[in-house]
Motif scaffolding. Structure first.
Motif, short mmCIF file in Angstrom:
data_model
loop_
_atom_site.label_atom_id
_atom_site.label_comp_id
_atom_site.label_asym_id
_atom_site.label_seq_id
_atom_site.Cartn_x
_atom_site.Cartn_y
_atom_site.Cartn_z
N CYS A 6 -8.75 12.49 -3.47
CA CYS A 6 -8.78 11.03 -3.30
C CYS A 6 -7.42 10.49 -2.89
O CYS A 6 -7.31 9.69 -1.95
CB CYS A 6 -9.24 10.37 -4.60
N LEU B 97 -5.78 8.51 0.50
CA LEU B 97 -5.00 7.29 0.37
C LEU B 97 -3.62 7.43 1.00
O LEU B 97 -3.15 6.54 1.73
CB LEU B 97 -4.86 6.91 -1.11
N VAL C 66 1.40 4.11 -3.15
CA VAL C 66 1.24 5.56 -3.01
C VAL C 66 2.50 6.28 -3.46
O VAL C 66 2.46 7.31 -4.15
CB VAL C 66 0.87 5.93 -1.57
N PHE D 225 0.83 -1.20 0.00
CA PHE D 225 0.00 0.00 0.00
C PHE D 225 0.87 1.25 0.00
O PHE D 225 0.66 2.18 -0.80
CB PHE D 225 -0.92 -0.03 1.22
#
Length: 247
Positions: free
Chosen positions: A122, A126, A83, A79
């Motif tokens: 968005c 995240l 990013v 994750f």
């Protein structure tokens, strides 16, 4: 310098910083993943055990070593890596796009500016979630390594302590801490992107609203008739007739 050019320059600088910060997230996580043979240290569970071990074909001796019960979920590391990679790619593309707009002396359309703001918001959420995940995961791993802070060394100092694992642990704290700090910087930069995107959207909306009205207001202030006004039905002027017309 007009407002839109100032915003474009600020956005271009923010994208450049995003590329650097994203690289400082991706590179340490990649090095850590290679040292840990693809395993994720975040949220790993383990305990310390004392037993007799044979080291380097020597006679066995009693050592205290770390036993990993369960490695952390790979998604926790993936994750944060996602990013970071997205930030690098998006920052490079948008930075070039901002430079192109500066050269052409124009800005996004109203719809494009809205989409940019929506995307920034968005990814802001995240990146914030990835930052919290990486921070909590590193705290959990440090608690495992230091045996809930009962060992006579800190998490940073445990890099130099042999853990007797089948992975390389000589720089895990440096790599994960660098990635953690950089990921929080990425989150701050995405907040900056969101603010700048909102300002550019507001500026584009103002230009869109005031643009068609500006010529009409100028004509009204100068007292000139509009060029698109229809002619008189009978071709007569609206001015009063002179006295000589009745003689």
């Amino acid at each position: 310098m007009e407002l839109d050019r100032r915003l474009l320059l600020a956005h271009c600088a923010a994208h450049t910083l995003s590329v650097l910060a994203g690289l400082l997230v991706v590179i340490p996580l990649a090095l850590n993943g290679s040292a840990f043979k693809g395993r994720c240290a975040l949220f790993s569970q383990g305990f310390w055990r004392t037993e007799n071990l044979t080291l380097n074909n020597e006679e066995s001796k009693e050592v205290t070593h770390l036993v990993i019960q369960q490695w952390g979920p790979p998604a926790a590391c993936q994750f944060a890596t996602f990013v970071g990679v997205f930030t690098v790619l998006y920052g490079a593309a948008q930075g070039w796009r901002s430079l192109f707009y500066l050269h052409r002396r124009h800005d996004d359309t109203l719809f494009s500016a809205f989409l940019t703001l929506l995307l920034s918001l968005c990814v802001l959420f995240l990146s914030g979630g990835a930052s919290v995940t990486l921070t909590l995961g590193l705290v959990s791993w440090c608690n495992t390594v230091t045996d809930q802070n009962t060992r006579p060394y800190s998490c940073a100092e445990s890099q130099a302590i042999p853990l007797y694992l089948d992975v390389e642990t000589s720089s895990f704290y440096t790599e994960l801490t660098c990635a953690q700090i950089s990921l929080w910087c990425v989150t701050v930069l995405w907040l900056t992107h969101s603010i700048l995107s909102f300002l550019r959207l507001y500026h584009s909306h103002s230009q869109h609203i005031s643009g068609p009205c500006l010529p009409r207001e100028k004509e009204r202030l100068l007292g000139q008739p509009r060029s698109d006004s229809p002619p008189h039905p009978h071709g007569h002027s609206n001015s009063p007739q002179s006295p000589s017309a009745f003689i």
